[in-house]
Design an enzyme around this catalytic site. Structure first.
Site: not given
Lengths: 283, 283, 283
Positions: B91, B136, B159-160
């Site tokens: 994103l 994303g 990896n958020e």
């Protein structure tokens, strides 16, 4: 539990040291907690000789330790044992033999609460499995996020079926979150105890090491990986993964308790336990 | 996102080329679609330099491309990137910094729609992952039915968590459909980026190749396997497998959107983004 | 099923011996049951030449055999075939061509019941897969708790999609209980038939052996592991693992039947079957 399974039950349990039959006193310290101030990692050691049988008091102390760690924002927890040969032999069957209604209810409810707290802990968890880990001992190990086991001579598994007991749904869910469904079905229908090599192969443990010191080191290394991960996001991600089993037990505590009480109070189960207790005295 | 995670966020993102801060114009073409008339396979290329940051316009064009492919009864789709080093960096965070209410809603809703269309496409899909693929970018790759990645130097993962963000349920479901639950839990709680060798080992990618041309070839070979499979039966079988994650988001779009908006509008998240933007300008 | 898929259908089925087009008589014995009095293990042999096509009578006899074994408290069941090359070619398509309404309903309902009894049997089950095992043949094998297959030349898989058919949810669930979700999605969307080596690698079969005698021996060895496991606990543990797929079909028998009847009664499906029947006569 019928006669045949009682015999089996005895045979299996005779392989581990004689159970401590003395009643616990309130002042016994069955769970030791050491916090490493440098790393923020707590080492929680079960220390109820000879086999860390999970009785009411040990579970209450473990549950209480988990509460304190939640409150202290620790960076991780290592669960291990003070015994050189047993991680935990599982539920203490003296809690089930001619049980007092209030105590046996408290016993199972505390087991439920302890699992809910351990399986859903906000901090990362690792088990340093430094000895045999059948049944309830395996459950505790499965509830952690990583398992390092001392090999090659110890064994691990949910062997309830071998003892004529159906592992409750949350025991099964704990296993299913760790190994493939196919392997979990075979492991549980057989009530199989795995060698460390077998356990490693199917993913039931993550690493096999030579001694407890190495197990602790490997567990610390796993937990250290989270030192750079934001806590809140990590916690919510873990809970999201474990939501279904946790919610199931939260919603079904009463039904799950009643199922256990019905099982324990069957005359044939009590007779089985009596034969087993007698066999221990005659050893 | 706190200060510590913001620092981490910056450190990670600095490893990839500076984000294109120019606003997109409606005439920019961020998604290119080439249909192979012989095979009926469409190659969809993300081309928003420098890192294929997923902004509203790119997502709208991707969503629109998927609609057109559905309408054209294509035989399959390959998703890839025009960049030599990045599949997609995920994103575009400029969509989240001091966002206009209408645009940020449209941004997340379009991401939801794009995922629903890609994850539930009637035609078979393969990702030719020719560069880094975090967050994303990884989600888009996971939503395809096959993943070929160029190795060995690129990385892939959700990896958020590393960035202080909880990957939404449908991100998690996309991962769980591909790798074992145990691996998915570790990957997501750690927010781990995998090398291509690691990704191959756990099944996060299906094949690792040396360059983009080979990735496209392998993707074409996968899609070609379906050339002799009746379309309708294949499509319904795929949707049957993917029904639960798809239905969940369809039913929870509003709640999922509100969760995102609440997150983005937290003052500390905005402060974190501001620091990050400033750090980019100073580079 | 369109023309193209009908052609495919014919090509695939021509590889196995011509179907027995004679109508079965009530006195035909398509299922043989031999109980080993020493071990308590029953060997159930499908014996409808030439390919063990699953017609109404075979399924009724299989269903009835399962009922009798439940009543007799047997210690286990081995499912195998009297054919040297085919375990079972799956559903007998003559049941679907210009079907009489009552018979075709009974046919599908009996398949449902047979699966419910086999998948949810109280005794342990193993398949000795001594030949090709496509579609319904694979379903029967998947419903057992262990699979030993004779290699290397035979193949196994749920190949319905190749024939333009969507494998019902319970077929899919049977596959998903055995192999990883990722593998199951690829296997079913492709309608892929696996060699024994491939099947072993993804866990679709547990062991590959050289001949039927060895397959029976290995199946017996698997079942013998349960000889020391208390029956009731084992049964409840198995059912707990298989509850969801079983409950789904129990609740959706009618809808699942109607879906099948709608499919079969489509003019293009009937035309496809007619072409296929004609092609058989011309062989």
């Amino acid at each position: 539990m019928n006669m045949a399974s009682t015999t089996r039950f005895c045979r299996i349990l005779r392989q581990i040291p004689k159970l401590n039959r003395q009643y616990s006193s309130a002042s016994d310290k069955f769970v030791d907690v050491q916090l490493n101030d440098d790393t923020g990692v707590a080492t929680v050691t079960m220390q109820r000789p000879p086999v860390n049988g999970l009785n009411l008091e040990l579970l209450q102390q473990l549950s209480s330790a988990l509460d304190k760690l939640e409150g202290s924002k620790c960076n991780g927890m290592i669960l291990t044992s003070s015994s050189p040969t047993v991680f935990s032999a599982g539920l203490d069957i003296t809690e089930m033999y001619k049980p007092k209604p209030d105590r046996v209810k408290a016993f199972w409810s505390t087991l439920q609460d302890t699992w809910l707290k351990l399986y859903g802990s906000s901090f990362p968890t690792a088990a340093a499995i430094n000895g045999h880990s059948p049944a309830g001992g395996c459950l505790l190990a499965l509830s952690c996020e990583y398992r390092v086991m001392v090999g090659p001579k110890f064994t691990i598994g949910l062997n309830e079926t071998q003892l004529g007991i159906v592992a409750p749904k949350w025991f099964q869910d704990s296993m299913r979150g760790v190994i493939a469904p196919r392997q979990a079905e075979m492991a549980l229908t057989l009530g199989r105890m795995f060698s460390t090599a077998e356990a490693k192969e199917i993913g039931l443990v993550d690493e096999v090491v030579a001694d407890k010191a190495q197990a602790i080191t490997k567990a610390e290394e796993f937990l250290d990986k989270f030192s750079s991960v934001p806590h809140a996001a990590r916690k919510l991600t873990k809970l999201s993964f474990r939501r279904e089993p946790l919610e199931w037990l939260q919603k079904n505590k009463e039904a799950d308790l009643n199922m256990f009480l019905n099982f324990v109070n069957q005359p044939k189960v009590q007779m089985g336990l009596e034969l087993y207790m007698a066999s221990l005295k005659n050893k």
